[in-house]
Structures are given as C-alpha cells and as structure tokens.
Design a protein around this motif. Structure first.
Motif, PDB file in Angstrom:
ATOM      1  N   LEU A  15       0.844  -1.113   0.147  1.00 14.68           N
ATOM      2  CA  LEU A  15      -0.093  -0.193  -0.237  1.00 14.68           C
ATOM      3  C   LEU A  15       0.787   1.254  -0.029  1.00 14.68           C
ATOM      4  O   LEU A  15       2.141   1.160  -0.172  1.00 14.68           O
ATOM      5  N   ASN A  24      -6.965   2.449   7.057  1.00 22.00           N
ATOM      6  CA  ASN A  24      -8.046   1.366   6.095  1.00 22.00           C
ATOM      7  C   ASN A  24      -6.880   0.208   5.493  1.00 22.00           C
ATOM      8  O   ASN A  24      -7.504  -0.281   4.558  1.00 22.00           O
ATOM      9  N   ALA A  25      -5.832  -0.121   6.183  1.00 24.15           N
ATOM     10  CA  ALA A  25      -5.298  -1.101   5.403  1.00 24.15           C
ATOM     11  C   ALA A  25      -4.657  -2.372   6.301  1.00 24.15           C
ATOM     12  O   ALA A  25      -4.456  -3.172   5.989  1.00 24.15           O
ATOM     13  N   TYR A 134     -16.091   1.478   7.551  1.00 25.45           N
ATOM     14  CA  TYR A 134     -15.133   0.363   7.445  1.00 25.45           C
ATOM     15  C   TYR A 134     -15.773  -1.008   6.792  1.00 25.45           C
ATOM     16  O   TYR A 134     -15.492  -1.774   7.063  1.00 25.45           O
ATOM     17  N   TRP A 136     -15.547  -2.182   3.912  1.00 26.08           N
ATOM     18  CA  TRP A 136     -14.436  -3.068   3.124  1.00 26.08           C
ATOM     19  C   TRP A 136     -13.680  -3.846   4.060  1.00 26.08           C
ATOM     20  O   TRP A 136     -13.459  -4.832   3.818  1.00 26.08           O
ATOM     21  N   HIS A 137     -13.669  -3.296   5.344  1.00 30.65           N
ATOM     22  CA  HIS A 137     -12.862  -4.147   6.218  1.00 30.65           C
ATOM     23  C   HIS A 137     -13.719  -5.218   6.631  1.00 30.65           C
ATOM     24  O   HIS A 137     -13.425  -6.389   6.721  1.00 30.65           O
ATOM     25  N   ILE A 183      -9.931   0.367  -2.267  1.00 23.35           N
ATOM     26  CA  ILE A 183      -8.661   0.756  -1.372  1.00 23.35           C
ATOM     27  C   ILE A 183      -7.507   1.638  -2.011  1.00 23.35           C
ATOM     28  O   ILE A 183      -6.915   0.812  -3.103  1.00 23.35           O
ATOM     29  N   ASN A 184      -7.155   2.659  -1.567  1.00 22.47           N
ATOM     30  CA  ASN A 184      -6.023   3.498  -2.047  1.00 22.47           C
ATOM     31  C   ASN A 184      -5.988   3.280  -3.774  1.00 22.47           C
ATOM     32  O   ASN A 184      -4.714   3.148  -4.378  1.00 22.47           O
ATOM     33  N   ASN A 186      -6.981   1.271  -5.838  1.00 24.14           N
ATOM     34  CA  ASN A 186      -6.846  -0.461  -6.478  1.00 24.14           C
ATOM     35  C   ASN A 186      -5.531  -0.174  -7.297  1.00 24.14           C
ATOM     36  O   ASN A 186      -5.843  -0.594  -8.458  1.00 24.14           O
ATOM     37  N   HIS A 198     -12.089  -7.625  -2.389  1.00 27.06           N
ATOM     38  CA  HIS A 198     -11.294  -7.312  -1.280  1.00 27.06           C
ATOM     39  C   HIS A 198     -10.684  -8.701  -0.401  1.00 27.06           C
ATOM     40  O   HIS A 198     -11.471  -9.546  -0.218  1.00 27.06           O
TER      41      HIS A 198
END
Length: 307
Positions: A15, A24-25, A134, A136-137, A183-184, A186, A198
């Motif tokens: 990342l 978020n990672a 959150y 996607w987490h 995320i960031n 992709n 994800h």
C-alpha cells in the motif's frame, strides 16, 4: 532516511506510505493478554474481551483541531523551535468515538497519551459487522464463523498465490493489509464497481528474494529494471522491532504501475465452506468465492465475481 545493515527480513509493501495509510489497510491480532493494539499497525484485529473473540480494529488517529493545528504549524516553522511544544490533550484535539482507544506503544505523561512528531495521537476503533465507514474491512471478516479472506503464497507452490478462508485464531499477533477495489486507488486492478473484490495479505508473506545493495543507484536500478522490483516498496523488519521503508516515491519513481509484480503470478481460490453448518449470506465475499472454489486464474486482476 537511515537504513540499518542486514540481517533484516525484507517484505513487499502493498500500500501507500505509512503516513498515507489512514487506517484502512493493516491488521493486527494481539493475544488475549494484551488487548491494546500495537502502534505499528494501521488497523487491527484485536481480542475483544467483551465478546471473547478476535475482533477487527481500524486505525484512527486523533488529530488537533483547527486552532491547535495552526499553533503547531507555526511552532514547527518558527526559528525558535528549540523549546518543546505543549499540547492540551483535553482541548487541542478533535473528538473521537467513545470506543476509541490509544495505540499501546505511544508515550504517555501523567497517564495521558502524548502526540507524535506529526501532532497526532495514533489509536483504534472497533469495526462493527455492519459498519458503513469500514464496510470494506468488515467484508473480508466473518465474526460469526471466525474467519478472514487472506491472500498468500500457496503452501505447496511458492510460485502460485492462494486466496482462502483463514481462521482468525491463526492470525493472532500478525499484521495484515487490506487491498482491493476500493482501497487506495486499487493499484492491482481488483474487481469492479459492480463486483468489488477485497482481501487481506499478511505482512512478510512476500519476501524480496534478490534484494539490491543498500545504495541509492542500486535501489533505483532494481526498482526500474528488475521484474521483482515492479512493487510499491520494500520494508525492512529490524531486530529491535523498527520498520524501515523505501517507497518508489522516495526515489522519484511512479506508483501505481500498469503491470505490477503481484499480478505476474497465477492465483488459486481455496474456498470450500462445507464444514460450516450455517449458510453464508448470499452477497458475502465468502459465498461468492465459494462459487469459484478450486478455480485458477492467470493473474489477480483476472478474478471475477459476476456469477
């Protein structure tokens, strides 16, 4: 930046720079004896004593309010900055949720957390199952079944990647990173807007085999001319727990790339969920991956969930 001499464990960084990860990672799973998350991770899976199981926590730095930030920046640019900047932790910072906790390893004075050199107080908030912020987490973790979607090398073939459902208990004391469609930016071209994709990848799972010497020109040549160098950066894990990172941007190189090293390997889906008594939600990633169980794809970006 000072890079220590080896021996070090080098792992591929997936990342953006640590200061840009913004909670978020990354994932960390402390043991039940140490429920407070570690400072080194940006989000965390922690043993929650209330529910008695590993639980996902996301990085949330407590930042100064507008007035305090202005004073802090003025102090940093002042020629008379030899004196220490004094923070009022009760009044100088923006409010955070009641469930927020400070990171375990930050400095404290009189029992209160001390802001870091950027004026932030690193901390964590738990990721609830139906969290919108959150989402996607939470999509890569099932608290009900105690598993997570994880990308790593296939156990029988290091030249092949594998996406599988891993028990959270096996991830205790590890840090992982969340990558995917939303995320960031992709950088690996995963999924699509209609079918987002994800998963987590453990730090240290992707070793740098042919590491260049620790010289600027050699690092530059390695990133530009080596197939293995088509990555975002390298993280050295030092014996004292310190992490030293070289990002492509540090060398004036571009990221993301149109063709990354991560997308040069085939990937197998290992998602047999028959051993679980209850059915997974039809829209869950676990259920969708189970529909393509045992399938092999040439690249990560070739995986599709439109089934």
């Amino acid at each position: 930046m000072v890079i220590p001499s080896l021996p070090l464990t080098s792992s591929i960084l997936h990342l953006l720079e640590l200061k840009l990860l913004a909670g978020n990672a990354l994932i960390h799973l402390p043991s039940p004896q140490s429920p407070s998350p570690s400072l080194l991770a940006q989000s965390t899976l922690s043993f929650n004593l209330t529910i008695g199981q590993p639980y996902l926590w996301a990085r949330l730095d407590r930042k100064p309010n507008k007035q305090a930030d202005k004073r802090f920046k003025k102090f940093l640019h002042s020629k008379e900055n030899a004196k220490e900047f004094h923070w009022n932790t009760e009044e100088d910072f923006k409010p955070v949720p009641e469930c927020w906790i400070p990171a375990k390893e930050i400095e404290k004075q009189n029992g209160k957390p001390v802001p870091d050199e950027n004026g932030h107080i690193p901390g964590w908030v738990p990721v609830e199952k139906n969290s919108k912020q959150y989402c996607w987490h939470s999509s890569v973790v099932s608290y009900e079944f105690g598993i997570a979607l994880v990308l790593r090398h296939h156990p029988d073939d290091p030249g092949v990647l594998e996406i599988s459902a891993v028990p959270l208990s096996e991830l205790l004391e590890q840090t992982l990173e969340l990558i995917g469609t939303n995320i960031n930016g992709n950088p690996y071209g995963l999924g699509s807007k209609k079918y987002p994709l994800h998963f987590l990848t453990p730090h240290g799972a992707f070793q740098v085999r042919n590491l260049p010497t620790l010289k600027h020109n050699d690092l530059l040549s390695w990133f530009e001319g080596c197939r293995e160098g088509q990555i975002e950066g390298i993280v050295w894990h030092c014996g004292d727990g310190c992490l030293i990172k070289v990002h492509r941007h540090h060398l004036g190189l571009c990221w993301p790339l149109p063709d990354t090293y991560m997308n040069s390997k085939p990937v197998i889906i290992n998602m047999n969920l028959d051993k679980y008594d209850c059915a997974f939600d039809h829209q869950s990633l676990f259920n969708k991956f189970s529909k393509i169980d045992k399938q092999k794809f040439d690249r990560l970006k070739d995986i599709t969930l439109d089934i």
